[in-house]
Structures are given as structure tokens and as C-alpha cells.
Design a protein around this motif. Structure first.
Motif, mmCIF file in Angstrom:
data_model
loop_
_atom_site.group_PDB
_atom_site.id
_atom_site.type_symbol
_atom_site.label_atom_id
_atom_site.label_comp_id
_atom_site.label_asym_id
_atom_site.label_seq_id
_atom_site.Cartn_x
_atom_site.Cartn_y
_atom_site.Cartn_z
ATOM 1 N N PRO A 67 0.829 -1.209 0.000
ATOM 2 C CA PRO A 67 0.000 0.000 0.000
ATOM 3 C C PRO A 67 0.863 1.258 0.000
ATOM 4 O O PRO A 67 1.929 1.293 0.612
ATOM 5 C CB PRO A 67 -0.815 -0.123 1.300
ATOM 6 N N VAL A 68 0.391 2.273 -0.678
ATOM 7 C CA VAL A 68 1.115 3.542 -0.759
ATOM 8 C C VAL A 68 0.609 4.468 0.348
ATOM 9 O O VAL A 68 -0.604 4.674 0.481
ATOM 10 C CB VAL A 68 0.887 4.216 -2.126
ATOM 11 N N PRO A 69 1.494 5.021 1.157
ATOM 12 C CA PRO A 69 1.032 5.918 2.230
ATOM 13 C C PRO A 69 0.553 7.258 1.680
ATOM 14 O O PRO A 69 1.103 7.783 0.715
ATOM 15 C CB PRO A 69 2.283 6.094 3.100
ATOM 16 N N CYS A 70 -0.476 7.779 2.309
ATOM 17 C CA CYS A 70 -0.965 9.113 1.948
ATOM 18 C C CYS A 70 -0.037 10.171 2.545
ATOM 19 O O CYS A 70 0.698 9.919 3.505
ATOM 20 C CB CYS A 70 -2.376 9.326 2.482
ATOM 21 N N LEU A 71 -0.102 11.349 1.979
ATOM 22 C CA LEU A 71 0.663 12.472 2.511
ATOM 23 C C LEU A 71 0.157 12.847 3.894
ATOM 24 O O LEU A 71 -1.052 12.838 4.146
ATOM 25 C CB LEU A 71 0.551 13.673 1.575
ATOM 26 N N PRO A 72 1.053 13.192 4.802
ATOM 27 C CA PRO A 72 0.618 13.588 6.147
ATOM 28 C C PRO A 72 0.190 15.054 6.174
ATOM 29 O O PRO A 72 0.495 15.826 5.262
ATOM 30 C CB PRO A 72 1.897 13.384 6.974
ATOM 31 N N ALA A 73 -0.523 15.400 7.218
ATOM 32 C CA ALA A 73 -0.827 16.813 7.446
ATOM 33 C C ALA A 73 0.443 17.491 7.925
ATOM 34 O O ALA A 73 1.185 16.950 8.747
ATOM 35 C CB ALA A 73 -1.936 16.951 8.486
ATOM 36 N N VAL A 74 0.699 18.677 7.386
ATOM 37 C CA VAL A 74 1.917 19.416 7.737
ATOM 38 C C VAL A 74 1.515 20.734 8.390
ATOM 39 O O VAL A 74 0.690 21.481 7.847
ATOM 40 C CB VAL A 74 2.789 19.691 6.485
ATOM 41 N N GLU A 75 2.095 20.984 9.535
ATOM 42 C CA GLU A 75 1.768 22.212 10.267
ATOM 43 C C GLU A 75 2.116 23.439 9.416
ATOM 44 O O GLU A 75 3.197 23.522 8.819
ATOM 45 C CB GLU A 75 2.555 22.248 11.581
ATOM 46 N N ILE A 146 7.829 10.723 4.071
ATOM 47 C CA ILE A 146 6.764 10.581 3.075
ATOM 48 C C ILE A 146 6.743 11.760 2.110
ATOM 49 O O ILE A 146 6.685 11.587 0.888
ATOM 50 C CB ILE A 146 5.390 10.416 3.765
ATOM 51 N N VAL A 147 6.792 12.973 2.635
ATOM 52 C CA VAL A 147 6.741 14.149 1.766
ATOM 53 C C VAL A 147 7.982 14.195 0.866
ATOM 54 O O VAL A 147 7.889 14.514 -0.331
ATOM 55 C CB VAL A 147 6.611 15.442 2.583
ATOM 56 N N ALA A 207 -0.615 6.314 6.712
ATOM 57 C CA ALA A 207 0.604 5.611 7.125
ATOM 58 C C ALA A 207 0.394 4.795 8.395
ATOM 59 O O ALA A 207 0.992 3.724 8.555
ATOM 60 C CB ALA A 207 1.738 6.612 7.314
ATOM 61 N N ALA A 208 -0.455 5.278 9.294
ATOM 62 C CA ALA A 208 -0.695 4.574 10.553
ATOM 63 C C ALA A 208 -1.359 3.220 10.343
ATOM 64 O O ALA A 208 -1.319 2.360 11.231
ATOM 65 C CB ALA A 208 -1.560 5.437 11.473
#
Length: 231
Positions: A67-75, A146-147, A207-208
Motif C-alpha cells: 500500500p502507498v502511504p498518503c501524505l501527512p498533514a503538515v503544520e 513521506i513528503v 501511514a498509521a
């Protein structure tokens, strides 16, 4: 002038021909009827088609998919994660093609990729051979990278994104060059910009929710691949 005996023989012969024709057409009609009933049952979902199997492209089954991880939220980036400045992305180039000198790697392949990424501003920290060969090129990284991986992926026409088990604070990315490798895109065709958020890969998974894969080890050097010293 025909005799009654000849007429009777002709009648019997025609009767037998008609009977054979009736049997043949009857069998054909029955066969078509059975096919029609079977097709209707498959179409309605009552039974499964024996031909309902996925088509396999040659070579695809040679390498496991992940599975490909999605982009995380970035502050500070409410509209989505922005590409990372190339100079802040550390990448290790691993030749995993399994071809060339001593069956380890294609001579100069890793160096060529490393030079291209260096010319584009990425920080190439090593060029060497992977302990494991892969069919299709991959970017391997931890949750902290990831980014960075998405940023590098934009420079390739097709590269797999694989989350591995390196530490979360490790932002380095490994580029594994597979046997079916493709050259990086021309810089003019790289579709990202510093002020435009990156786009999640289709069908990505948070990703979690992904079980990370083991990090690929480096094969001991045999001199077939020139190493780029770490910066």
C-alpha cells in the motif's frame, strides 16, 4: 416409369434424412439454450464464470505490491503538504537491478541516477548496491520521509512508494533502481512547484494503517558501482 418399390425406397431414404436433420438441429438448439441459460446466470451473478480470472501482465507478479502511504498533514500548510526543497531531501541510490558485472548491478547505473539527482539539487548521500533485487524501481522511506519521497517521485514516470520500518525521525529516502528501470523525467516535465501542494497517490492508505516493510540492506561493495561519499 418407376416401380412402387423404388418409390417406397426413396420415401424411406428421405424420411431417414429428415430424422437425422431433426436430431442435428435439435442438439444444436438444445446446446444454444443451455449456453443462453448459463450466460444469463453468470450475468445475473447466480454463478461465477470459470473465466473470471484477473489478467496478469508479464513481470508484474515478480514483485510484491504494498500500500502507498498518503501524505501527512503538515503544520502551517492547511491546503496540503508542499514539496520539500530539493536541497533538504537526502536520498541514497541503491542499484537493485541484478544485472551487470558479477551479477550484482549494472555498472554505472546507480552513479548515473545519483548524478542526475545531484544536478537537480537533491542531496545524494550514497550510491551503492542493494542486498535485494527488485523488478520495478522503488522509493523506500519511513513515516518521516513521506513528503520527501513524494517530492522525488515527481521526477520519475513510474516509481513505487514503499513505507519501511526506519525510525520515524529518519527523513532519508532510498531509491532502488529495479531491473525494469526508467530514466528520470526531463526537468521540464516534472509536475510540481514549491507553492503547489502535492497530490496523494491514487488509492493511498494512511501511514498509521500500514505495516512497514523491512529496510533494504546495502550489499557489500565489490567495486562494480562507484560510491558517492556522504555529505
Amino acid at each position: 416409369m418407376t416401380t412402387p418399390g423404388h418409390d417406397q425406397a426413396r420415401v424411406e431414404r428421405r424420411r431417414r434424412e429428415h430424422e437425422r436433420q431433426a436430431v442435428v438441429f435439435g442438439v444444436l438448439i438444445a446446446f444454444l439454450a443451455v449456453c443462453g441459460i448459463f450466460a444469463l446466470a453468470v450475468y445475473s451473478g447466480a454463478i461465477s464464470s470459470p473465466f473470471n480470472r484477473p489478467f496478469n501482465t508479464v513481470g508484474v507478479a515478480e514483485q510484491e505490491t504494498f500500500p502507498v502511504p498518503c501524505l501527512p498533514a503538515v503544520e502551517g500548510q492547511p491546503d496540503g503538504a508542499l514539496p520539500i526543497a530539493y536541497s533538504s531531501v537526502q536520498v541514497r541510490v541503491l542499484n537493485a537491478s541484478g544485472e551487470g558485472v558479477d551479477g550484482i548491478g549494472q555498472t554505472g547505473l546507480g552513479g548515473a541516477y545519483g548524478n542526475t539527482l545531484t544536478e537537480r539539487g537533491f542531496e545524494v548521500i550514497d550510491v551503492t548496491n542493494a542486498e535485494q533485487n527488485v523488478t520495478y524501481s522503488e522509493l523506500r522511506f519511513g513515516k518521516g520521509g513521506i513528503v520527501a519521497a513524494y517530492t522525488i517521485a515527481a521526477h520519475f514516470p513510474d516509481v513505487r512508494l514503499v513505507l519501511d520500518d526506519r525510525k520515524d525521525n529518519d527523513r532519508t529516502v532510498d531509491l532502488l533502481i529495479g531491473a525494469e528501470y526508467e530514466a528520470p523525467l526531463d526537468i521540464a516535465d516534472v509536475g510540481i512547484s514549491a507553492d503547489t501542494p502535492l497530490t496523494n497517490a491514487e488509492g493511498c492508505v494512511p501511514a498509521a494503517e500500514i505495516d512497514p516493510q523491512p529496510r533494504i540492506s546495502i550489499r557489500k561493495s565489490t567495486g562494480d558501482e562507484p560510491a558517492t561519499p556522504a555529505r
